[in-house]
Motif scaffolding. Sequence first.
Motif, PDB file in Angstrom:
ATOM      1  N   PRO A 230      -0.358   3.558  16.224  1.00 10.94           N
ATOM      2  CA  PRO A 230      -0.029   2.181  15.846  1.00 10.94           C
ATOM      3  C   PRO A 230      -0.696   1.741  14.546  1.00 10.94           C
ATOM      4  O   PRO A 230      -0.069   1.089  13.708  1.00 10.94           O
ATOM      5  CB  PRO A 230      -0.561   1.361  17.029  1.00 10.94           C
ATOM      6  N   ALA A 231      -1.958   2.120  14.370  1.00 12.17           N
ATOM      7  CA  ALA A 231      -2.703   1.679  13.189  1.00 12.17           C
ATOM      8  C   ALA A 231      -2.089   2.215  11.898  1.00 12.17           C
ATOM      9  O   ALA A 231      -1.833   1.460  10.948  1.00 12.17           O
ATOM     10  CB  ALA A 231      -4.166   2.122  13.307  1.00 12.17           C
ATOM     11  N   TRP A 232      -1.807   3.522  11.873  1.00 15.43           N
ATOM     12  CA  TRP A 232      -1.320   4.110  10.633  1.00 15.43           C
ATOM     13  C   TRP A 232       0.183   3.921  10.450  1.00 15.43           C
ATOM     14  O   TRP A 232       0.692   3.981   9.331  1.00 15.43           O
ATOM     15  CB  TRP A 232      -1.718   5.583  10.561  1.00 15.43           C
ATOM     16  N   THR A 233       0.903   3.647  11.530  1.00 16.80           N
ATOM     17  CA  THR A 233       2.304   3.230  11.399  1.00 16.80           C
ATOM     18  C   THR A 233       2.363   1.885  10.693  1.00 16.80           C
ATOM     19  O   THR A 233       3.185   1.663   9.802  1.00 16.80           O
ATOM     20  CB  THR A 233       2.973   3.129  12.784  1.00 16.80           C
ATOM     21  N   PHE A 235       0.097   0.690   8.706  1.00 17.80           N
ATOM     22  CA  PHE A 235      -0.300   0.922   7.314  1.00 17.80           C
ATOM     23  C   PHE A 235       0.881   1.433   6.498  1.00 17.80           C
ATOM     24  O   PHE A 235       1.101   0.998   5.362  1.00 17.80           O
ATOM     25  CB  PHE A 235      -1.445   1.948   7.288  1.00 17.80           C
ATOM     26  N   ALA A 236       1.669   2.351   7.071  1.00 17.43           N
ATOM     27  CA  ALA A 236       2.841   2.896   6.379  1.00 17.43           C
ATOM     28  C   ALA A 236       3.888   1.818   6.140  1.00 17.43           C
ATOM     29  O   ALA A 236       4.494   1.741   5.071  1.00 17.43           O
ATOM     30  CB  ALA A 236       3.438   4.036   7.192  1.00 17.43           C
ATOM     31  N   ILE A 237       4.107   0.974   7.145  1.00 18.09           N
ATOM     32  CA  ILE A 237       5.089  -0.104   7.007  1.00 18.09           C
ATOM     33  C   ILE A 237       4.704  -1.041   5.873  1.00 18.09           C
ATOM     34  O   ILE A 237       5.538  -1.431   5.051  1.00 18.09           O
ATOM     35  CB  ILE A 237       5.220  -0.870   8.346  1.00 18.09           C
ATOM     36  N   PHE A 238       3.437  -1.410   5.806  1.00 20.49           N
ATOM     37  CA  PHE A 238       3.009  -2.333   4.755  1.00 20.49           C
ATOM     38  C   PHE A 238       2.956  -1.664   3.384  1.00 20.49           C
ATOM     39  O   PHE A 238       2.944  -2.348   2.357  1.00 20.49           O
ATOM     40  CB  PHE A 238       1.651  -2.949   5.105  1.00 20.49           C
ATOM     41  N   PHE A 239       2.955  -0.341   3.365  1.00 15.78           N
ATOM     42  CA  PHE A 239       2.919   0.343   2.074  1.00 15.78           C
ATOM     43  C   PHE A 239       4.245   0.228   1.322  1.00 15.78           C
ATOM     44  O   PHE A 239       4.307   0.549   0.138  1.00 15.78           O
ATOM     45  CB  PHE A 239       2.550   1.818   2.266  1.00 15.78           C
ATOM     46  N   GLY A 324       6.889  -8.952   7.921  1.00 13.24           N
ATOM     47  CA  GLY A 324       5.664  -9.374   7.233  1.00 13.24           C
ATOM     48  C   GLY A 324       5.434  -8.611   5.951  1.00 13.24           C
ATOM     49  O   GLY A 324       5.085  -9.193   4.912  1.00 13.24           O
ATOM     50  N   ALA A 325       5.632  -7.289   5.992  1.00 10.47           N
ATOM     51  CA  ALA A 325       5.430  -6.453   4.796  1.00 10.47           C
ATOM     52  C   ALA A 325       6.446  -6.796   3.708  1.00 10.47           C
ATOM     53  O   ALA A 325       6.104  -6.866   2.519  1.00 10.47           O
ATOM     54  CB  ALA A 325       5.542  -4.978   5.182  1.00 10.47           C
ATOM     55  N   ILE A 326       7.691  -7.003   4.089  1.00  6.78           N
ATOM     56  CA  ILE A 326       8.752  -7.306   3.116  1.00  6.78           C
ATOM     57  C   ILE A 326       8.504  -8.654   2.444  1.00  6.78           C
ATOM     58  O   ILE A 326       8.666  -8.790   1.230  1.00  6.78           O
ATOM     59  CB  ILE A 326      10.130  -7.280   3.813  1.00  6.78           C
ATOM     60  N   GLY A 327       8.093  -9.641   3.237  1.00  9.26           N
ATOM     61  CA  GLY A 327       7.798 -10.950   2.646  1.00  9.26           C
ATOM     62  C   GLY A 327       6.701 -10.856   1.598  1.00  9.26           C
ATOM     63  O   GLY A 327       6.805 -11.446   0.517  1.00  9.26           O
ATOM     64  N   LEU A 353      -6.005  -5.485   3.276  1.00 10.57           N
ATOM     65  CA  LEU A 353      -5.441  -6.033   4.516  1.00 10.57           C
ATOM     66  C   LEU A 353      -5.680  -5.082   5.688  1.00 10.57           C
ATOM     67  O   LEU A 353      -5.951  -5.517   6.814  1.00 10.57           O
ATOM     68  CB  LEU A 353      -3.942  -6.297   4.350  1.00 10.57           C
ATOM     69  N   ALA A 354      -5.575  -3.769   5.420  1.00  5.48           N
ATOM     70  CA  ALA A 354      -5.811  -2.778   6.471  1.00  5.48           C
ATOM     71  C   ALA A 354      -7.269  -2.779   6.906  1.00  5.48           C
ATOM     72  O   ALA A 354      -7.572  -2.735   8.104  1.00  5.48           O
ATOM     73  CB  ALA A 354      -5.405  -1.389   5.981  1.00  5.48           C
ATOM     74  N   ALA A 355      -8.175  -2.826   5.915  1.00  2.28           N
ATOM     75  CA  ALA A 355      -9.611  -2.811   6.229  1.00  2.28           C
ATOM     76  C   ALA A 355     -10.013  -4.069   6.998  1.00  2.28           C
ATOM     77  O   ALA A 355     -10.726  -4.007   8.003  1.00  2.28           O
ATOM     78  CB  ALA A 355     -10.423  -2.686   4.945  1.00  2.28           C
ATOM     79  N   VAL A 356      -9.538  -5.213   6.516  1.00  3.31           N
ATOM     80  CA  VAL A 356      -9.871  -6.484   7.158  1.00  3.31           C
ATOM     81  C   VAL A 356      -9.196  -6.595   8.526  1.00  3.31           C
ATOM     82  O   VAL A 356      -9.767  -7.142   9.477  1.00  3.31           O
ATOM     83  CB  VAL A 356      -9.452  -7.667   6.253  1.00  3.31           C
TER      84      VAL A 356
END
Length: 427
Positions: A230-233, A235-239, A324-327, A353-356
């Motif tokens: 879930p965490a890295w998915t 991260f990938a989505i927001f990338f 959220g990532a697209i916005g 955002l990932a770290a926080v």
Amino acid sequence: MLYKIWMSIVKEFLLLKRDLGGLIILFIMPLILVITVTIIQDSTFKTVSDNKIQILLVDNDKGSVSKTVFDNLQKNNAFDIITQIDNQPITEEVAKENVYKGKFKLAIVIPKDLSVDLQAKVDQNVQNIVSKMGFTDSIAEPKTSKVLQQKEVKLYFDPAVQMSFKTSVMNAIDKMISQIETKSIYTTFQNQLGEENAQFEQKSFITFKEIIPRINNKEVLPNSVQHNVPAWTLFAIFFIVIPLSINIVKEKSQGTFVRLLTNPTSNLIIIIGKTITYLMICMIQFYMMVAVAIFLFPHIGLPSLNVEGHLFLMSVVALFSGFGAIGFGILLGTIASTQEQSAPFGATSVIILAAVGGVWVPVFAMPKIMQIIAKSSPMNWGLEAFYDVLLRNGSFVEIIPKISLLFLFFIITTSIALFYDKKKRTV
């Protein structure tokens, strides 16, 4: 209107097609990342590690206490106890030098006469208690007490080891020494009062048992896969913020956006086309990560991801995380003037955002102020929603607040982008 949206989607795919390298990175890099990180972290979720940590033991005591310490450490499957180097007993100086050079992670130095002095101290304390209880007539008078100095078990750690490792080792050794002291006290009381008059139970009266949640009468044990996928998915989505913002900047710099506006097409239609296109990419990323976790992980020695009964709700969380990532990507692409602005800022902001948000470090382990800030990260909303579904067996109702925040974030960032763009063109 539907035709215009469809053509906008086709346009977005044509733009992505021109950057096949970037598209491959968008899909392949997250897979490599989740596999690598999960393999590295998997041992921390196992009760027994295959890789034993070598620790040095310097025994200056040569007594019962040091033997008990050695035996208990030897029984621990996480440690490999070394008492000699080059067939020579290890001294404190040798141990210190080897640990500080990073050759070993830890050295334990047991002080001289620890067993003898511990027993002497216990004898003194027990004799004082027994004499005050009025048993001095039946028990020999205590010998003159000598002053005993407090003993120190020294621990030398490699300066590069993490604080969590230090804390866990120190707690384990402290518990071990406390048990030895307690046993000595009980034994001394038995000797003083006579074995036939007192039988002390030396096993721990209070024990601990973890109650593991059950789903369909099966225990659900959290593992590295359930935490990392879930965490890295997410991260990938927001990338996708990076390619999305770059494409928007390209349209502005190449004049494509101006030509689109000369057509009878509103900016909202263009935004809808981008949103649908990149949502499709987000969902492809999500299902690729899940497929790898289910089918590939068992073949490389990792636990398989169990999505039984969870896949639909996980898909919902991934969809709204994509919003959220697209916005955020649309807002960044609208405000940035050049690719040199959007790409570095997009990458840096996603990492922040990932770290926080708790992707790298659990939120509960952060300072209090950072825990409050974490609640404002879209990645934290998505990550908590994933955990609610996958680990806490939550229902759709329980994830509504978090996915609502993600969709509201999309609405706010997109609205700001539309307002900013309109304001800029009217100036």
